[in-house]
Design a protein around this motif. Structure first.
Motif, PDB file in Angstrom:
ATOM      1  N   TRP A  84       0.855  -1.194   0.000  1.00  0.00           N
ATOM      2  CA  TRP A  84       0.000   0.000   0.000  1.00  0.00           C
ATOM      3  C   TRP A  84       0.889   1.240   0.000  1.00  0.00           C
ATOM      4  O   TRP A  84       1.975   1.224   0.574  1.00  0.00           O
ATOM      5  CB  TRP A  84      -0.882   0.057   1.255  1.00  0.00           C
ATOM      6  N   GLY A 104      -6.333   1.188  -6.312  1.00  0.00           N
ATOM      7  CA  GLY A 104      -7.137   0.941  -5.123  1.00  0.00           C
ATOM      8  C   GLY A 104      -6.329   0.749  -3.853  1.00  0.00           C
ATOM      9  O   GLY A 104      -6.874   0.361  -2.818  1.00  0.00           O
ATOM     10  N   LYS A 105      -5.028   1.030  -3.916  1.00  0.00           N
ATOM     11  CA  LYS A 105      -4.150   0.811  -2.758  1.00  0.00           C
ATOM     12  C   LYS A 105      -3.302   2.046  -2.457  1.00  0.00           C
ATOM     13  O   LYS A 105      -2.206   1.946  -1.908  1.00  0.00           O
ATOM     14  CB  LYS A 105      -3.226  -0.382  -3.007  1.00  0.00           C
ATOM     15  N   VAL A 107      -3.783   5.847  -0.628  1.00  0.00           N
ATOM     16  CA  VAL A 107      -4.682   6.705   0.141  1.00  0.00           C
ATOM     17  C   VAL A 107      -3.980   8.010   0.492  1.00  0.00           C
ATOM     18  O   VAL A 107      -2.756   8.084   0.531  1.00  0.00           O
ATOM     19  CB  VAL A 107      -5.212   6.010   1.418  1.00  0.00           C
ATOM     20  N   HIS A 139      -9.068   9.672   1.705  1.00  0.00           N
ATOM     21  CA  HIS A 139      -9.664   9.229   0.447  1.00  0.00           C
ATOM     22  C   HIS A 139      -8.673   8.420  -0.372  1.00  0.00           C
ATOM     23  O   HIS A 139      -7.458   8.513  -0.185  1.00  0.00           O
ATOM     24  CB  HIS A 139     -10.170  10.438  -0.362  1.00  0.00           C
ATOM     25  N   TYR A 140      -9.239   7.606  -1.269  1.00  0.00           N
ATOM     26  CA  TYR A 140      -8.414   6.907  -2.244  1.00  0.00           C
ATOM     27  C   TYR A 140      -7.901   7.944  -3.245  1.00  0.00           C
ATOM     28  O   TYR A 140      -8.574   8.941  -3.519  1.00  0.00           O
ATOM     29  CB  TYR A 140      -9.216   5.835  -2.986  1.00  0.00           C
ATOM     30  N   ASP A 142      -6.949   9.098  -6.977  1.00  0.00           N
ATOM     31  CA  ASP A 142      -7.193   8.849  -8.393  1.00  0.00           C
ATOM     32  C   ASP A 142      -6.367   9.864  -9.182  1.00  0.00           C
ATOM     33  O   ASP A 142      -5.474  10.498  -8.622  1.00  0.00           O
ATOM     34  CB  ASP A 142      -8.694   8.898  -8.723  1.00  0.00           C
ATOM     35  N   ILE A 151     -13.124   7.781   2.013  1.00  0.00           N
ATOM     36  CA  ILE A 151     -13.131   6.629   2.906  1.00  0.00           C
ATOM     37  C   ILE A 151     -13.675   7.025   4.272  1.00  0.00           C
ATOM     38  O   ILE A 151     -14.489   6.333   4.864  1.00  0.00           O
ATOM     39  CB  ILE A 151     -11.712   6.051   3.070  1.00  0.00           C
TER      40      ILE A 151
END
Length: 189
Positions: A84, A104-105, A107, A139-140, A142, A151
């Motif tokens: 992560w 997706g890993k 944050v 949050h994740y 992007d 999150i």
């Protein structure tokens, strides 16, 4: 039975208050195995050394492109089996190379209640807007700026006599507890 903990890399550019909070938290359920820093004189480097965390300092200006910079980071993350990526005051926009490799890993923690006040100086933006509540968002990441799926959030009251420093300090107190707790939940094996 041996407990297997998730291997995390923290990316930071500054003083490292969130990094230090993670490292000293008794509630941390993940292992910080690497610090990636883009600023050779950042205070977080000394903090990482004091905790014995491997530190990689790379100046993006010395690479031919963002992709080349991120490919070199990716090589270091893979060598250490990082699972992560946790952004903690990392002042760069993460590009496609890392986003695809760690989909997706990744944050991030942000000092406002997103979608309000994305980007730099969220505390100043909140004060200038005269809001009564700001806060913390995890949050994740992007390909936008603070636009990834939220999150967790926690509000922080803005007092009439708040300055940037006083509000930032209260927001950081929340970040230091909430971020480690959320990452521990996300990275459970």
């Amino acid at each position: 039975m041996i407990e297997v903990r998730t291997r995390v890399a923290v990316f930071a550019s500054g003083t490292g208050t969130n990094f230090e909070a993670m490292m000293t938290s008794k509630d941390r359920k993940f292992d910080v195995v690497m610090l990636i820093c883009d600023k050779p004189k950042a205070h977080v480097i000394g903090k990482a050394a004091s905790f014995g965390v491997e530190t990689v300092v790379m100046d993006p200006k010395t690479f031919s492109s963002k992709e080349a910079y991120e490919k070199e980071i990716l090589n270091k993350l893979r060598r250490t089996n990082v699972q992560w990526i946790v952004l903690a005051g990392y002042m760069r926009i993460v590009g496609q190379t890392l986003l695809e490799a760690y989909e997706g890993k990744i944050v991030n923690v942000h000092p406002s209640l997103l979608p309000s006040f994305p980007g730099k100086d969220a505390v100043g933006q909140a004060l200038d807007a005269g809001v009564k509540v700001s806060g913390v968002t995890i949050h994740y990441v992007d390909d936008g700026v603070d636009t990834g799926p939220i999150i967790a959030q926690e509000p922080v009251t803005v007092f009439p006599n708040d300055t940037r420093d006083s509000l930032q300090e209260r927001i950081q107190q929340v970040e230091h507890v909430l971020y480690t707790r959320v990452i521990s939940e996300l990275t459970k094996q």
